[in-house]
Design an enzyme around this catalytic site. Structure first.
Site, PDB file in Angstrom:
ATOM      1  N   ASP A 301      -6.726  14.067 -32.487  1.00 43.18           N
ATOM      2  CA  ASP A 301      -5.396  13.504 -32.327  1.00 43.18           C
ATOM      3  C   ASP A 301      -4.485  14.630 -31.815  1.00 43.18           C
ATOM      4  O   ASP A 301      -4.893  15.788 -31.691  1.00 43.18           O
ATOM      5  CB  ASP A 301      -4.904  12.877 -33.639  1.00 43.18           C
ATOM      6  CG  ASP A 301      -3.830  11.817 -33.356  1.00 43.18           C
ATOM      7  OD1 ASP A 301      -3.270  11.812 -32.238  1.00 43.18           O
ATOM      8  OD2 ASP A 301      -3.536  11.007 -34.240  1.00 43.18           O
TER       9      ASP A 301
HETATM   10  C1  BGC Z   1      -1.145   9.355 -32.519  1.00 43.32           C
HETATM   11  C2  BGC Z   1      -2.341   8.731 -31.855  1.00 43.32           C
HETATM   12  C3  BGC Z   1      -2.087   8.593 -30.380  1.00 43.32           C
HETATM   13  C4  BGC Z   1      -1.778   9.964 -29.817  1.00 43.32           C
HETATM   14  C5  BGC Z   1      -1.573   9.964 -28.321  1.00 43.32           C
HETATM   15  C6  BGC Z   1      -0.671  10.623 -31.819  1.00 43.32           C
HETATM   16  O1  BGC Z   1       0.530  11.051 -32.301  1.00 43.32           O
HETATM   17  O2  BGC Z   1      -1.450   9.637 -33.869  1.00 43.32           O
HETATM   18  O3  BGC Z   1      -2.634   7.501 -32.444  1.00 43.32           O
HETATM   19  O4  BGC Z   1      -3.199   8.016 -29.749  1.00 43.32           O
HETATM   20  O5  BGC Z   1      -0.599  10.444 -30.433  1.00 43.32           O
HETATM   21  O6  BGC Z   1      -0.423   9.351 -27.942  1.00 43.32           O
END
Ligand code: BGC
Length: 755
Positions: A301
């Site tokens: 993530d």
């Molecule tokens: C989130 C993810 C997301 C990623 C990319 C993160 O802050 O937890 O779910 O896919 O950002 O945008």
């Protein structure tokens, strides 16, 4: 030797020769062949080996690096340093970049200006629609309509793939039993069985039959694992849970999504029993790779490798990267830690080039399967973009999904559907003519200005009715200034539609709350309007279960509409006027009080089950145990009656099956759909078992007066669990079968499992 010669030649003869060589090596055997996936995998394996053999270490690390594109008022742009990185082959994927032209521009950079011309992979959070926005995932899951969930993913993929995207960071299949956690909106609720079906359907919808199909996206199931169990419902917080709970409740939806073919997995932000997910070898090596034989790639993530420093398990960037790589993490999102440190880690012998090759192969495999080496620009097609984006069929599907996602929570004296003879209706509340919030959080490239408000939907549906609008108050804040105009509107009407709820940003990431009642003074507005004595229909728009006890006690009709997306106002009007009879069922328990959380239907019984007359039983002094609305609950404009259950036998052998049948009758005045739910309870086992667990459901349609027999087949599979010694299987003994229209109001029967 041959390769050395070739590389030398390439370096001498320059870029043109290099490109032809790369294409020769890479795309020799052409298209992905869905009819022969194994032959195809072999071909891809050879191509990957050829490519790896000519890549430098830096180029390999580039494939393990993902950076964001940013949006500015003037549109999308890339930070200059990332442009340099792309041109140097130091980036393998980009996210938050979409649009046929923009993705083509970036792709040209990678293909034309890097030594090997390896195409970029474009990712994006296409969570519940790309341009046409569908209901938030929690809402869609309330439809219990798996085919529709697959279809909306398919439409989302068509739109996104036409805009140059290859990869979506969805589905999110984190089980959430805590309404304080804002991300509950992004998943399918509290139940492992239902979320597993939702997750698998989403993967099938996004990926279609073949990733090589131009209209599909690679799916990324997230967040592995147990993110939804964040302590105290606070986002990103620690998770401490038993292996039994992890495997029985939190992991099955991931397994289902992977079995459905998901080609990537995203790490969770939380630690699990002290080990951050992003450095968790147990999760990624032991379970994902070894037990489940996952052969896609794993992405972190956002900046999660860097966060290993804050978790306190890594001393510096190198240490963090070492831990992540060894845990089996293939791509670092945004922190650039792999880019900064992996080459030195190889030099120092702390990680091996073989480990890096493995990660790069996992990434390249997906790029091959997407057909990017055959034509890197195949997804960036302005003509297709024009044809696919928000086309009328997509809007129709969105409206259908939205109607199916609505849950009727209360309907005293059949106030709904609204009689067409009512000519004066007050439409009141901060959500009544609200456009901004309807598409919810994580709404991709959705344009909120294109969504239909409730007031607009009503006016379109009933052009001759006098709708008197008053906002009444804001979503948040304390202003009661609008109350008197709202009361006047109600007094001039024969019915009040009161639209209340949360702003879109109050659920989603970093949106945890300890107070899950209606924000601001919305409940006070409802109280003032109630004093007018006019009948009130409450329409809720929100991303989490809310504590709405007062509404439940005082307002005769309540509709839960979540955030329904682009067509929200039309879909709600369809339901209010009975063009569609609501059939949604809650995928999550609605508590009476935030202090009851975590609250979910499939709890264990305790040694002192609730007894109102006995103090020393499991309960609260100040509130009952029961939630406000149970899991699986939802009404219809018609009524359904359930016969007793008939079992085909009272004994089930582990290698056999029995059938549980029930007759469901439509005893009301409307055609309607009912979700018939099957629950099972293991009465005595080596570990305490949940009081009941969802094991099947069927959504049926019945005309007034019609009856249907619904039959569920029960086998040993439905009875297996993690036993005292953590082996997986069933245990002989008595089981109770429950069938009904929600998790509480059910018929029951018993059978015995024998070996
Ligand atoms: C989130 C993810 C997301 C990623 C990319 C993160 O802050 O937890 O779910 O896919 O950002 O945008």
């Amino acid at each position: 030797m041959e390769f050395f010669m070739t590389i030398k030649q390439i370096l001498l003869t320059g870029f043109v020769l290099l490109m032809s060589f790369a294409l020769l090596v890479i795309s020799a055997s052409g298209e992905y062949n869905p009819d022969n996936p194994e032959r195809d995998q072999d071909d891809i394996g050879q191509k990957i080996d050829s490519l790896l053999s000519i890549m430098t270490l830096d180029e390999k690390i580039g494939q393990m690096t993902l950076y964001t594109s940013d949006m500015d008022q003037t549109g999308a742009f890339l930070r200059p340093e990332y442009i340099d990185d792309i041109k140097a082959g130091r980036v393998g994927s980009i996210f938050n970049a979409y649009g046929a032209e923009y993705t083509r521009y970036l792709q040209e950079m990678a293909v034309n200006e890097t030594r090997l011309g390896i195409p970029l992979l474009f990712g994006y959070d296409v969570i519940h629609g790309h341009r046409t926005i569908f209901p938030v995932p929690l809402g869609e899951t309330a439809s219990w309509d798996i085919d529709m969930m697959r279809l909306t993913a398919e439409v989302a993929a068509r739109e996104a793939a036409a805009e140059g995207l290859h990869w979506t960071f969805a589905p999110m299949v984190d089980i959430a039993r805590d309404a304080r956690w804002g991300r509950i909106v992004e998943g399918g609720g509290e139940d492992a069985y239902l979320v597993s079906l939702m997750g698998a359907a989403k993967v099938e919808g996004f990926q279609g039959n073949s990733l090589n199909d131009l209209h599909t996206l690679a799916a990324c199931v997230k967040h592995f694992a147990a993110y939804g169990a964040a302590q105290a419902g606070r986002d990103y917080h620690s998770v401490d849970m038993s292996d039994r709970m992890l495997r029985e409740v939190y992991l099955p939806p991931f397994k289902a999504a992977i079995d459905a073919g998901a080609v990537s997995v995203m790490t969770a932000f939380n630690d699990l029993n002290g080990i951050p997910a992003t450095s968790n070898t147990y999760l990624f090596q032991d379970i994902l790779r070894d037990e489940w034989e996952f052969d896609g790639f794993v992405v972190t993530d956002y900046t999660a490798i860097m966060e290993l420093l804050y978790h306190g398990v890594a001393s510096d960037a190198s240490h963090a990267s070492e831990l992540a790589l060894k845990a089996g993490i293939d791509i670092s999102m945004q922190d650039g830690f792999y880019h900064q440190t992996l080459a030195d880690l190889v030099d120092d012998g702390r990680v091996t080039e073989a480990q890096i090759n493995q990660a790069v192969a996992n990434v390249l495999r997906v790029k091959f399967r997407l057909g990017l080496f055959d034509d890197p620009y195949r997804y960036s097609d302005p003509e297709r973009e024009k044809a696919e984006v928000m086309k009328p069929e997509n809007i129709e599907i969105a409206r259908d999904m939205a109607r199916k996602s609505i849950v009727l929570l209360k309907n005293e004296d059949q106030l709904l559907p609204i009689s067409s003879s009512i000519r004066n209706i007050a439409v009141i509340g901060p959500m009544a003519d609200n456009r901004r919030d309807l598409i919810g959080s994580w709404s991709a490239a959705g344009d909120w200005t294109k969504s239909v408000t409730l007031l607009e939907g009503l006016k379109k549906r009933m052009p001759d009715v006098n709708f008197i609008y008053a906002e009444g108050t804001d979503i948040d804040g304390n202003s009661r200034e609008g109350f008197s105009a709202a009361v006047a509107a109600a007094n001039n009407a024969d019915l009040v539609i009161l639209a209340l709820g949360e702003a879109y940003w109050m659920s989603g990431e970093a949106a945890s709350k300890v107070d899950i009642s209606l924000p601001g003074v919305q409940e006070d507005l409802a109280k003032e309007l109630n004093k007018t004595g006019k009948p009130i229909v409450a329409v809720l728009m929100n991303g989490r279960p809310l504590t709405i006890n007062w509404l439940d006690e005082n307002i005769p009709a309540i509709l839960e509409t979540w955030f329904l997306g682009t067509t929200a106002g039309d879909a709600i009007a369809d339901v209010l006027y009975g063009d569609y009879n609501p059939s949604g069922k809650l995928p999550v328990t609605f508590p009476r009080h935030v202090g009851q959380i975590p609250i979910f239907y499939n709890m264990r019984n305790t040694g002192r089950p609730f007894d109102a007359d006995s103090k020393y039983t499991s309960k609260y002094l100040d509130i009952e145990n029961e939630p406000l609305y149970v899991f699986g609950y939802g009404l219809s404009y018609t009524t359904f009656e359930y016969s007793p259950i008939t079992l085909s036998g009272n004994e089930l052998r582990t290698d056999g099956s029995i059938e549980a049948s029930i007759t469901v009758s439509n005893t009301g005045g409307y055609e309607g759909e009912e979700v018939v739910q099957l629950y099972i309870h293991d009465k005595v086992a080596s570990v305490a078992r949940p009081v009941r667990e969802l094991k099947g459901f069927q959504k049926i349609n019945l005309m007034p007066g019609e009856s249907k027999d619904v039959v569920f087949t029960i086998t040993n599979d439905e009875l297996a669990f993690y036993r005292a010694d953590m082996s997986f299987g069933s245990e002989p003994g008595k089981f109770t079968v429950y069938i009904g229209g929600n998790s509480r109001d059910t018929q029951s029967a018993e059978f015995v499992l024998t070996e």
